[in-house]
Motif scaffolding. Sequence first.
Motif, mmCIF file in Angstrom:
data_model
loop_
_atom_site.group_PDB
_atom_site.id
_atom_site.type_symbol
_atom_site.label_atom_id
_atom_site.label_comp_id
_atom_site.label_asym_id
_atom_site.label_seq_id
_atom_site.Cartn_x
_atom_site.Cartn_y
_atom_site.Cartn_z
ATOM 1 N N ALA A 170 7.663 4.110 -24.908
ATOM 2 C CA ALA A 170 6.717 5.165 -25.588
ATOM 3 C C ALA A 170 5.628 5.466 -25.077
ATOM 4 O O ALA A 170 4.445 5.759 -25.674
ATOM 5 N N ALA A 171 5.499 5.381 -23.544
ATOM 6 C CA ALA A 171 4.116 5.683 -23.124
ATOM 7 C C ALA A 171 3.559 6.889 -23.360
ATOM 8 O O ALA A 171 2.420 7.229 -23.157
ATOM 9 N N ASP A 172 4.638 7.868 -23.547
ATOM 10 C CA ASP A 172 3.756 9.185 -23.608
ATOM 11 C C ASP A 172 3.731 9.709 -25.131
ATOM 12 O O ASP A 172 3.449 10.705 -25.362
ATOM 13 N N LEU A 173 3.995 8.861 -25.955
ATOM 14 C CA LEU A 173 3.705 9.184 -27.651
ATOM 15 C C LEU A 173 2.354 8.787 -27.904
ATOM 16 O O LEU A 173 1.788 7.945 -27.601
ATOM 17 N N SER A 174 1.868 9.705 -28.684
ATOM 18 C CA SER A 174 0.447 9.293 -29.411
ATOM 19 C C SER A 174 0.563 8.170 -30.390
ATOM 20 O O SER A 174 1.755 8.067 -31.050
ATOM 21 N N ASP A 175 -0.526 7.713 -30.949
ATOM 22 C CA ASP A 175 -0.585 6.485 -32.007
ATOM 23 C C ASP A 175 0.037 7.050 -33.234
ATOM 24 O O ASP A 175 0.825 6.500 -33.835
ATOM 25 N N GLU A 176 -0.028 8.584 -33.579
ATOM 26 C CA GLU A 176 0.315 8.975 -34.866
ATOM 27 C C GLU A 176 1.935 9.120 -34.907
ATOM 28 O O GLU A 176 2.903 8.834 -35.623
ATOM 29 N N ALA A 177 2.593 9.531 -33.552
ATOM 30 C CA ALA A 177 3.705 9.571 -33.386
ATOM 31 C C ALA A 177 4.452 8.296 -33.260
ATOM 32 O O ALA A 177 5.832 7.909 -33.705
ATOM 33 N N ILE A 178 4.026 7.320 -32.755
ATOM 34 C CA ILE A 178 4.388 6.067 -33.007
ATOM 35 C C ILE A 178 4.528 5.374 -34.291
ATOM 36 O O ILE A 178 5.651 4.840 -34.698
ATOM 37 N N GLU A 179 3.452 5.648 -35.241
ATOM 38 C CA GLU A 179 3.642 5.292 -36.441
ATOM 39 C C GLU A 179 4.871 5.961 -37.077
ATOM 40 O O GLU A 179 5.693 5.281 -38.122
ATOM 41 N N GLU A 180 5.115 7.278 -36.877
ATOM 42 C CA GLU A 180 6.174 8.068 -37.416
ATOM 43 C C GLU A 180 7.537 7.337 -37.071
ATOM 44 O O GLU A 180 8.706 7.245 -37.742
ATOM 45 N N LEU A 181 7.618 6.949 -35.770
ATOM 46 C CA LEU A 181 8.657 6.287 -35.089
ATOM 47 C C LEU A 181 9.093 5.106 -35.751
ATOM 48 O O LEU A 181 10.006 4.734 -36.256
ATOM 49 N N LEU A 182 8.111 4.345 -36.274
ATOM 50 C CA LEU A 182 8.199 3.049 -36.927
ATOM 51 C C LEU A 182 8.719 3.351 -38.156
ATOM 52 O O LEU A 182 9.533 2.435 -38.912
ATOM 53 N N LYS A 183 8.110 4.235 -38.830
ATOM 54 C CA LYS A 183 8.429 4.442 -40.242
ATOM 55 C C LYS A 183 10.035 5.052 -40.419
ATOM 56 O O LYS A 183 10.640 4.515 -41.431
ATOM 57 N N THR A 184 10.636 5.727 -39.399
ATOM 58 C CA THR A 184 11.648 6.259 -39.535
ATOM 59 C C THR A 184 12.906 5.034 -39.156
ATOM 60 O O THR A 184 13.734 4.879 -39.489
ATOM 61 N N MET A 185 12.237 3.747 -38.544
ATOM 62 C CA MET A 185 13.188 2.818 -38.029
ATOM 63 C C MET A 185 13.299 1.689 -39.245
ATOM 64 O O MET A 185 14.168 0.863 -39.331
ATOM 65 N N LYS A 186 12.188 1.754 -40.068
ATOM 66 C CA LYS A 186 11.909 0.656 -41.092
ATOM 67 C C LYS A 186 13.277 0.276 -41.936
ATOM 68 O O LYS A 186 13.703 -0.685 -42.261
ATOM 69 N N PRO A 187 14.071 1.571 -42.313
ATOM 70 C CA PRO A 187 14.945 1.237 -43.312
ATOM 71 C C PRO A 187 16.412 0.561 -42.787
ATOM 72 O O PRO A 187 17.235 -0.049 -43.456
ATOM 73 N N TYR A 188 16.345 0.390 -41.409
ATOM 74 C CA TYR A 188 17.227 -0.549 -40.739
ATOM 75 C C TYR A 188 17.349 -1.811 -40.835
ATOM 76 O O TYR A 188 18.215 -2.469 -40.437
ATOM 77 N N ASN A 189 16.075 -2.326 -40.993
ATOM 78 C CA ASN A 189 15.684 -3.846 -41.285
ATOM 79 C C ASN A 189 16.384 -4.570 -40.057
ATOM 80 O O ASN A 189 17.093 -5.764 -40.017
ATOM 81 N N LEU A 190 15.717 -3.905 -38.921
ATOM 82 C CA LEU A 190 15.983 -4.735 -37.648
ATOM 83 C C LEU A 190 15.224 -6.006 -37.630
ATOM 84 O O LEU A 190 14.235 -6.005 -38.168
ATOM 85 N N LYS A 191 15.749 -7.079 -37.033
ATOM 86 C CA LYS A 191 15.152 -8.208 -36.687
ATOM 87 C C LYS A 191 13.897 -8.002 -36.012
ATOM 88 O O LYS A 191 12.696 -8.710 -36.487
ATOM 89 N N VAL A 192 13.975 -7.299 -34.972
ATOM 90 C CA VAL A 192 12.479 -6.820 -34.054
ATOM 91 C C VAL A 192 12.847 -5.688 -33.447
ATOM 92 O O VAL A 192 13.801 -5.046 -33.157
ATOM 93 N N ILE A 193 11.539 -5.193 -33.391
ATOM 94 C CA ILE A 193 11.168 -3.640 -32.965
ATOM 95 C C ILE A 193 10.228 -3.835 -31.867
ATOM 96 O O ILE A 193 9.383 -4.310 -32.281
ATOM 97 N N GLY A 194 10.525 -3.470 -30.709
ATOM 98 C CA GLY A 194 9.497 -3.866 -29.616
ATOM 99 C C GLY A 194 9.277 -2.212 -29.146
ATOM 100 O O GLY A 194 10.166 -1.884 -28.498
ATOM 101 N N ILE A 195 7.967 -1.965 -28.979
ATOM 102 C CA ILE A 195 7.848 -0.611 -28.307
ATOM 103 C C ILE A 195 6.958 -0.927 -27.265
ATOM 104 O O ILE A 195 5.645 -1.456 -27.274
ATOM 105 N N THR A 196 7.452 -0.767 -25.876
ATOM 106 C CA THR A 196 6.570 -0.847 -24.773
ATOM 107 C C THR A 196 5.961 0.608 -24.442
ATOM 108 O O THR A 196 6.511 1.698 -24.458
ATOM 109 N N ARG A 197 4.541 0.448 -23.902
ATOM 110 C CA ARG A 197 3.925 1.928 -23.426
ATOM 111 C C ARG A 197 3.424 1.758 -22.252
ATOM 112 O O ARG A 197 2.312 2.029 -22.099
ATOM 113 N N GLY A 198 4.052 1.465 -21.360
ATOM 114 C CA GLY A 198 3.559 1.395 -19.872
ATOM 115 C C GLY A 198 2.298 0.285 -19.728
ATOM 116 O O GLY A 198 2.482 -0.708 -20.101
#
Length: 273
Positions: A170-198
């Motif tokens: 997510a190197a090209d995403l704004s901080d706000e867009a990253i927060e929206e992405l994390l919100k979208t993924m939260k219901p899946y209850n994944l063990k780990v979510i990792g976002i690299t940003r260059g």
Amino acid sequence: MKIIGIGDNVVDVYIDQNVFYPGGNCVNVLVNAKRNGAEKASYLGIFGTDDAAEHIKYALKQEHISFDFSRTTVGKSGHPGVNINALGDRVFVGGPRDTVQHIVKLNLTENDLDYIKGFDVAHVSRYSSMESELEKLSKVISVSYDFSNGYSEAYLSQVCPFIDYAFLSAADLSDEAIEELLKTMKPYNLKVIGITRGAQPAIFIYNDKRYIQEPVATQVVDTMGAGDSFIGGFLRAFMDGEPIETALALAASSAAKTCGFHGGFGYPKNMTS
């Protein structure tokens, strides 16, 4: 930790150098997991019948990565073109669409699944064309998945129910867009979510807690495979029970090392006409 990578293998063609390097997300992650201390790393995918495929196999053997359950299909290997810009960032410039990775799909058999059970985690990427196989794969092993920068809500809903570890670029995403992405993924209850940003700090979520990992300063020669190296290093340490802070520090160090040479993990080969 024992890891198996299922899916893509390619050679990255460096146009300015007239050489190619073995690669592909799954292959890169495996090599870096092994270099960071994995007990065992194996690959399961589809090879072509050209010089590129032979060179990928050669490199895997050198790195002590088996590929006994892989298939071979008559045809050429994926070979995306690559340019390196002034900052050392790799820029893909496309490649042919008539390669074995595009025309043949991997179907996991019962023998495959029995073999896969002997590992701790299976790593797959969006370039593996494995979406339809994820459900049966998830029934026999924990699944790590690299979305790269392809994470529409529809695609997340297709993949996330069958995985445990999600990695996103997510190197090209704004901080706000990253927060929206994390919100979208939260219901899946994944063990780990990792976002690299260059070159920016990575963001990881584990047990509903956020971890920030600063990049390790390095002289950048080529960023090819740096994100894959991060994933390989992280999975090795985390799956071996090391604290997540330790796993992230190792991952960042691994990525920095990968930025110090050309190709995903080395092994250049001159192009032939």
